[in-house]
Structures are given as structure tokens and as C-alpha cells.
Design a protein around this motif. Sequence first.
Motif, short mmCIF file in Angstrom:
data_model
loop_
_atom_site.label_atom_id
_atom_site.label_comp_id
_atom_site.label_asym_id
_atom_site.label_seq_id
_atom_site.Cartn_x
_atom_site.Cartn_y
_atom_site.Cartn_z
N SER A 138 32.70 41.56 44.22
CA SER A 138 33.58 41.56 43.85
C SER A 138 33.81 43.26 44.27
O SER A 138 33.57 43.62 43.09
CB SER A 138 33.94 41.08 42.39
OG SER A 138 33.85 39.52 42.12
N PRO A 139 34.90 43.60 45.14
CA PRO A 139 35.00 45.10 44.98
C PRO A 139 36.33 45.58 43.92
O PRO A 139 36.65 45.20 42.95
CB PRO A 139 36.90 45.04 46.37
CG PRO A 139 36.90 44.27 46.69
CD PRO A 139 35.84 42.45 45.89
N PRO A 140 34.97 46.71 43.92
CA PRO A 140 35.93 47.38 42.73
C PRO A 140 37.47 46.69 41.61
O PRO A 140 37.70 46.95 40.67
CB PRO A 140 35.81 48.22 42.52
CG PRO A 140 34.11 49.25 43.48
CD PRO A 140 34.70 47.96 44.57
N GLU A 141 38.40 47.27 42.93
CA GLU A 141 39.76 46.96 43.17
C GLU A 141 40.64 46.33 42.86
O GLU A 141 41.35 45.98 42.36
CB GLU A 141 39.97 48.24 44.73
CG GLU A 141 40.40 47.00 45.73
CD GLU A 141 38.83 47.58 45.99
OE1 GLU A 141 38.69 47.04 46.92
OE2 GLU A 141 38.23 48.50 45.55
N GLN A 142 39.71 44.74 43.16
CA GLN A 142 39.90 43.55 42.35
C GLN A 142 39.29 42.52 41.33
O GLN A 142 39.27 42.30 40.48
CB GLN A 142 39.58 42.54 44.05
CG GLN A 142 40.35 42.84 45.23
CD GLN A 142 40.23 41.97 46.47
OE1 GLN A 142 39.73 41.32 46.04
NE2 GLN A 142 39.64 42.56 47.20
N THR A 143 38.44 43.72 40.44
CA THR A 143 37.27 43.19 39.62
C THR A 143 38.10 42.97 38.50
O THR A 143 38.35 42.15 38.27
CB THR A 143 35.91 43.68 39.05
OG1 THR A 143 35.45 43.56 41.11
CG2 THR A 143 35.62 43.61 38.10
N THR A 144 39.21 44.39 38.10
CA THR A 144 40.02 44.14 36.92
C THR A 144 40.56 43.08 37.07
O THR A 144 40.62 42.53 35.53
CB THR A 144 40.67 45.97 36.70
OG1 THR A 144 39.38 46.37 36.80
CG2 THR A 144 41.59 45.55 35.41
N ALA A 145 41.30 42.84 37.80
CA ALA A 145 42.16 41.66 37.77
C ALA A 145 41.87 40.88 37.83
O ALA A 145 42.43 39.57 36.95
CB ALA A 145 43.10 41.32 39.49
N ALA A 146 40.97 40.26 38.58
CA ALA A 146 39.92 38.91 38.32
C ALA A 146 39.50 38.24 36.92
O ALA A 146 39.12 37.87 36.22
CB ALA A 146 39.16 39.27 39.02
N VAL A 147 38.77 39.59 35.79
CA VAL A 147 38.44 39.49 35.55
C VAL A 147 39.57 39.66 34.31
O VAL A 147 39.50 38.57 33.17
CB VAL A 147 37.62 40.76 34.42
CG1 VAL A 147 37.88 40.71 32.88
CG2 VAL A 147 36.48 40.82 35.21
N GLN A 148 41.28 39.88 34.33
CA GLN A 148 41.73 39.41 33.41
C GLN A 148 42.91 37.90 33.64
O GLN A 148 42.78 37.34 32.58
CB GLN A 148 43.24 40.49 33.31
CG GLN A 148 42.79 41.97 33.48
CD GLN A 148 44.64 42.28 33.53
OE1 GLN A 148 44.44 43.14 34.74
NE2 GLN A 148 45.55 42.82 32.71
N ALA A 149 42.23 37.62 35.04
CA ALA A 149 42.52 36.49 35.43
C ALA A 149 41.71 35.39 34.73
O ALA A 149 42.24 34.38 33.89
CB ALA A 149 42.37 35.54 36.85
N THR A 155 37.61 36.51 43.25
CA THR A 155 38.32 37.24 42.64
C THR A 155 40.37 36.87 42.70
O THR A 155 42.14 36.57 42.39
CB THR A 155 38.50 38.08 43.76
OG1 THR A 155 38.64 37.92 45.25
CG2 THR A 155 37.33 38.85 43.85
N ASN A 156 40.46 34.95 43.19
CA ASN A 156 41.22 34.12 43.96
C ASN A 156 41.93 34.04 42.11
O ASN A 156 41.31 32.86 41.59
CB ASN A 156 40.90 33.42 44.65
CG ASN A 156 42.34 32.56 44.93
OD1 ASN A 156 43.37 31.51 43.80
ND2 ASN A 156 43.20 32.30 46.02
#
Length: 293
Positions: A21-32, A241-242
Motif C-alpha cells: 500500500s503506497p504510503p500516501e494511500q495507507t492513512t486513508a485505507a486504515v481510516q476506512a 486501499t479501496n
Amino acid sequence: MELTLNNGVMMPALGLGVFQSPPEQTTAAVQAALSAGYRHIDTAAAYGNEREVGEGIRRSGVDRTDVFIETKVWVSDYGYDQTLHAWDKSAGKLGVDYLDLLILHQPAPDRFEKTIAAYKALETLLADGRVRAIGVSNFMPHHLEQLLAATTVVPAVNQIELHPYFAQPAVQAADAENGILTQAWSPIGGITFYPGWGEDRRNVMEDRTIAGIGLAHGKSPAQVMLRWHLQQGRSAIPKSTNPGRIAENFDVFDFELRADDLAAIDALDTGVRSGPDPDEARLERFSMPIPEA
């Protein structure tokens, strides 16, 4: 759904994986994921996204004590003192003062004396209360045998490649015999269709048997595979990440596979590994340095 580890610690059976998971997408994926109901996040020092995982947990508003955080020590940090410092690096990036589960990422049999020293450092971290449970990843039965002969604490978890096309029954049996929980990485077969792994790979998500079982239950192939893991007592950490897929992967607690469904999925095992061979020395990869926190 929670599983009880061999030291009594409770671990949510289903977690979000963030491998690749690219770092720039990881925060949002964890939140989701935390918004969808997940309470278990699996990362690793080698993934380069521990900092973003920590940020996602903080932004989610879910209390840290309600999130089971699992991460891994990379081979370049093996050795007793180095592994103690690896805890500092991971905890610092995640922004936490303890880890729920810390595991060794590879057996690294070409330097197994360092692997043993690293595991002894995990034992110290466990005794100090800096981790709640310790374990390993990608350990085959012979690696486990060597480790158990040289250490005191039986690993709580062994995280291995495990999906319908590669179920590793011998490893699962060795884990069970020693009271170690088997945890599946690539639990829905993602490794079988990663680019660059060869042209003859079959995508398990397109398997007709799994699709047919899904149709009968009104569920997707991914949901069927995750249910297969859970009903057989394993932990699984699907990666996405979706936000829609993340939520779909968690929606597996309202149906049950029949015995013949489970047997049909078990019969798909090819015995052919799709990911790296844990007995293979990958010198360049193993020497990759892990940045400070």
C-alpha cells in the motif's frame, strides 16, 4: 470475531493488511478499515508505511487500546540489540508505546543465528511489556523446529502465504502441533496475480469453484475465501486501499460455508508457492536498511 493466542491475548481474526500500500494511500485505507469495523491492522518495517498506519489510527478516532497493531522486524535488524532497537523504530513511527504483536518477517536461514538472537530480543520485549505477543512469519516446519529448540517462548503466530491455491497443510499442522496460530497473508490469492511473478499464474479470484460457492451464498469470491479461513480457525489479513473492497472484505460474519463448500475449496490446493521461497537467501533484499523513526 476474536481468536485466543497461546498466551491468552485476544486478537481480532480479520485484519487489514497494508503490504504494497503506497504510503500516501495507507492513512486513508486504515481510516476506512477502522470505520468499517476492523480492529486489527497488520504492517511491517519493510513496508515503509508504519508512520502512515499510526496516522490513520489517530485520525480514525478509535481508541488506541481498541486497535490490535501487528508489525514485523526486517532481516537487516536481526540480532539481539538490533532487534531491541527495531522496536524503538517501529513504535516511534506508529506513535505508540506498546505493540500488540511483533513478529520476525523472515526465517533468513542463511543467518539463522541472527534470527535466534532477534527472537530472544522479542522474548525480552514481551517480558518488559513492550509487546503483548510475539511470533514469526514465513517459517516452515524445519525453521520452527530450530527456533523452538533454541528459545523459550513459543511463537503466538506464524504468518504465511496461504490461499486456496497454496494452503501449506504441513505448515498448518506444525503450527497446530505447537499451539501456534496460523495467519494467512495473501488470503484471497493476491500474490497469484501480482505482475512480474510469471505468466502461468492463475487468478484465484476467477476460480469457478469459488465463484459457484459465492453465487450460492450471495457473496463475492473474496468473501468466500475469507470465510474459508475464519471457519478453519485461521487469522486473515486481506490487503486493499479501496474503501468499498475494504468494507466488503469485512462483511463475512453473516453467512457460513457448508462442510462440502470447505472441502471443495481445500481441494483447489496446487502445492505450488506463488511468493518468495522462505529458504532462499535474498541477499540484496535482506540487507535493505530500515530508517530511524
